[in-house]
Design an enzyme around this catalytic site. Structure first.
Site, mmCIF file in Angstrom:
data_model
loop_
_atom_site.group_PDB
_atom_site.id
_atom_site.type_symbol
_atom_site.label_atom_id
_atom_site.label_comp_id
_atom_site.label_asym_id
_atom_site.label_seq_id
_atom_site.Cartn_x
_atom_site.Cartn_y
_atom_site.Cartn_z
ATOM 1 N N SER A 20 38.568 57.097 27.819
ATOM 2 C CA SER A 20 39.334 55.892 27.498
ATOM 3 C C SER A 20 39.931 56.006 26.109
ATOM 4 O O SER A 20 39.334 56.611 25.205
ATOM 5 C CB SER A 20 38.379 54.703 27.555
ATOM 6 O OG SER A 20 38.943 53.604 26.891
ATOM 7 N N TYR A 26 29.976 50.443 25.462
ATOM 8 C CA TYR A 26 30.782 51.044 26.532
ATOM 9 C C TYR A 26 31.645 52.170 25.954
ATOM 10 O O TYR A 26 31.669 53.288 26.465
ATOM 11 C CB TYR A 26 31.673 49.971 27.197
ATOM 12 C CG TYR A 26 32.897 50.554 27.844
ATOM 13 C CD1 TYR A 26 32.795 51.222 29.054
ATOM 14 C CD2 TYR A 26 34.154 50.491 27.222
ATOM 15 C CE1 TYR A 26 33.920 51.806 29.629
ATOM 16 C CE2 TYR A 26 35.267 51.065 27.782
ATOM 17 C CZ TYR A 26 35.146 51.716 28.985
ATOM 18 O OH TYR A 26 36.251 52.305 29.536
ATOM 19 N N LYS A 30 31.708 56.619 26.367
ATOM 20 C CA LYS A 30 32.849 57.504 26.656
ATOM 21 C C LYS A 30 32.905 58.611 25.598
ATOM 22 O O LYS A 30 33.073 59.785 25.914
ATOM 23 C CB LYS A 30 34.166 56.709 26.665
ATOM 24 C CG LYS A 30 34.266 55.708 27.802
ATOM 25 C CD LYS A 30 34.300 56.396 29.150
ATOM 26 C CE LYS A 30 34.361 55.439 30.306
ATOM 27 N NZ LYS A 30 34.118 56.060 31.613
ATOM 28 N N PRO A 53 36.888 38.813 19.658
ATOM 29 C CA PRO A 53 36.247 39.761 18.740
ATOM 30 C C PRO A 53 36.331 41.186 19.279
ATOM 31 O O PRO A 53 36.164 41.417 20.476
ATOM 32 C CB PRO A 53 34.780 39.305 18.701
ATOM 33 C CG PRO A 53 34.780 37.910 19.236
ATOM 34 C CD PRO A 53 35.968 37.764 20.140
HETATM 35 N N1 UFG Z 1 43.897 39.369 26.771
HETATM 36 C C1 UFG Z 1 44.196 38.021 26.718
HETATM 37 N N2 UFG Z 1 43.600 37.207 27.639
HETATM 38 C C2 UFG Z 1 42.714 37.652 28.573
HETATM 39 C C3 UFG Z 1 42.417 39.036 28.620
HETATM 40 C C4 UFG Z 1 43.022 39.871 27.685
HETATM 41 O O1 UFG Z 1 44.970 37.568 25.867
HETATM 42 O O2 UFG Z 1 42.200 36.838 29.361
HETATM 43 C C5 UFG Z 1 44.563 40.289 25.819
HETATM 44 C C6 UFG Z 1 43.595 41.022 24.897
HETATM 45 O O3 UFG Z 1 43.310 40.248 23.755
HETATM 46 C C7 UFG Z 1 44.373 42.300 24.608
HETATM 47 C C8 UFG Z 1 45.170 42.545 25.908
HETATM 48 O O4 UFG Z 1 45.217 41.296 26.567
HETATM 49 O O5 UFG Z 1 45.282 42.088 23.553
HETATM 50 C C9 UFG Z 1 44.547 43.562 26.820
HETATM 51 O O6 UFG Z 1 43.188 43.225 27.059
HETATM 52 P P1 UFG Z 1 42.325 43.882 28.227
HETATM 53 O O7 UFG Z 1 40.970 43.246 28.202
HETATM 54 O O8 UFG Z 1 43.067 43.850 29.518
HETATM 55 O O9 UFG Z 1 42.251 45.413 27.807
HETATM 56 P P2 UFG Z 1 41.763 46.078 26.426
HETATM 57 O O10 UFG Z 1 42.981 46.663 25.787
HETATM 58 O O11 UFG Z 1 40.948 45.170 25.618
HETATM 59 O O12 UFG Z 1 40.782 47.204 26.972
HETATM 60 C C10 UFG Z 1 41.181 48.107 27.958
HETATM 61 C C11 UFG Z 1 40.013 48.416 28.864
HETATM 62 C C12 UFG Z 1 38.938 49.144 28.123
HETATM 63 C C13 UFG Z 1 39.508 50.321 27.433
HETATM 64 C C14 UFG Z 1 40.677 49.952 26.577
HETATM 65 C C15 UFG Z 1 41.327 51.184 26.016
HETATM 66 O O13 UFG Z 1 39.456 47.231 29.390
HETATM 67 O O14 UFG Z 1 37.985 49.600 29.048
HETATM 68 O O15 UFG Z 1 41.637 49.253 27.364
HETATM 69 O O16 UFG Z 1 42.300 50.882 25.103
HETATM 70 F F1 UFG Z 1 38.569 50.887 26.659
#
Ligand code: UFG
Length: 330
Positions: free
Chosen positions: A124, A148, A152, A290
């Site tokens: 990831s 998590y 990785k 966070p």
């Molecule tokens: N977000 C929202 N509302 C939500 C969910 C997410 O505003 O209900 C925002 C988050 O703050 C972030 C973006 O949408 O800015 C993407 O969030 P995700 O949770 O979809 O994905 P992340 O980028 O946090 O994480 C993902 C995977 C991880 C991985 C990571 C690698 O979930 O497993 O990408 O960059 F590690």
């Protein structure tokens, strides 16, 4: 090739199995159904006309995995099986360290014992920690903000060390950015259990009316519209990246970003979903989540140069296919 795919009934796993079959590989799936369902096996068959051999086992169970190695000639493995909920990993780190690390160790031990020399690992972009984008494969890895992510990074190190010590054992570490979308048939897609953590499945549940509104986590980041920026990649492009990776393993350790190389903000994704699907998504701006970073996107040039792989599908394809799939779920 005969390819063992662990976690092959999950979101990325199932799309990869379809692409492998369509590239004339023979697939064997190992999955314990902890975050997937058995019906996906029939759906893979519906798309490809091939029903892969399936073992319902836990990949940390060495005896059970060894039965697969004993009874099948395996040329390579793609290891997807693993827990992936960031929040849960903070609450229950041991569950993550035990499952995600032990499975990598068990599979590697059996690969060495049975001379299986190709190991593709589902890593990831989280292993980069909070470094400025575009993220490049040769950057040092920084501590991640959650167990998590650490599983990785640790699995990557374990596989690199094994490869260094065993000349024939080739490892490919694929660092995924943000996979979304679904197969164009709408037969397979992402269907997380419970309330989704990730943005796209949350949006589709709101679109369907299962959840009242989307919470957007912060609009005060240093980005064009203040919301977080991510490199969303269509899961079918990601799946095709795995086919290229396993077909082109030629040195001991290969590392590739699988992303589009382009950042899209949360608000841009939401607006694209609204526009392309002609459906409203009520949303509210709430506190930052966070652990989130402002901007993450890939430098995807290495995979293009060395594997001849490039993401082709657009944000419009992603939002359209995600919604088409969600609509078909009961
Ligand atoms: N977000 C929202 N509302 C939500 C969910 C997410 O505003 O209900 C925002 C988050 O703050 C972030 C973006 O949408 O800015 C993407 O969030 P995700 O949770 O979809 O994905 P992340 O980028 O946090 O994480 C993902 C995977 C991880 C991985 C990571 C690698 O979930 O497993 O990408 O960059 F590690």
């Amino acid at each position: 090739m005969n390819i063992l795919v662990t976690g092959g009934l999950g979101f990325i796993g199932s799309h990869t199995v379809v692409e492998l079959i369509e590239s004339n590989h023979n697939v064997i799936i190992a999955d314990n159904l902890s975050n997937s369902e058995i019906g996906v096996l029939d759906r893979i068959a519906q798309i490809t006309n091939v029903k892969p051999k399936f073992y319902q086992i836990n990949v940390t169970d060495k005896k059970a995995v060894e039965e697969i190695f004993k009874n099948n000639h395996i040329d390579g493995i793609i290891h997807f099986a693993g827990f992936k909920a960031v929040g849960e990993s903070v609450e229950n780190p041991l569950k993550y360290y035990h499952n995600n690390i032990l499975s990598t160790i068990v599979l590697s031990e059996l690969c060495l014992k049975y001379q299986v020399n190709k190991f593709v690992f589902s890593s990831s972009a989280t292993v980069y920690g909070d470094q400025p984008s575009p993220l490049k494969e040769d950057m040092i890895l920084l501590p991640t903000t959650n167990p998590y992510g650490e599983t990785k990074a640790i699995s990557e190190r374990i596989l690199k060390d094994i490869s260094k010590a065993n000349g024939n054992f080739s490892v490919c570490l694929l660092r995924y950015f943000n996979p979304v979308g679904a197969h164009k048939s709408s037969i397979i897609g992402e269907n997380p259990k419970g309330i989704p953590n990730n943005l796209m499945p949350y949006i589709t549940k709101v679109a369907k009316g299962d959840l009242p509104k989307l919470n957007i986590f912060g609009n005060d980041y240093d980005t064009s519209d203040g919301t977080g920026v991510r490199d969303f990649i269509h899961v079918v492009d990601l799946a095709k990246g795995h086919v290229k990776a396993i077909e082109n393993m030629n040195s001991n350790v290969n590392i590739y970003n699988l992303g589009t190389g382009k950042g899209t903000s949360v608000l841009e994704l939401v607006n694209a979903f609204i526009k392309c699907n002609n459906i409203n998504i009520p949303y509210e701006i709430v506190e930052r989540r966070p652990g989130d970073v402002a901007i993450t996107f890939a430098d995807a040039s290495k995979a293009e140069k060395e594997l001849g792989w490039k993401a082709e599908l657009t944000i419009e394809d992603m939002v359209k296919n995600s919604w088409e799939y969600e609509k078909r779920l009961i």
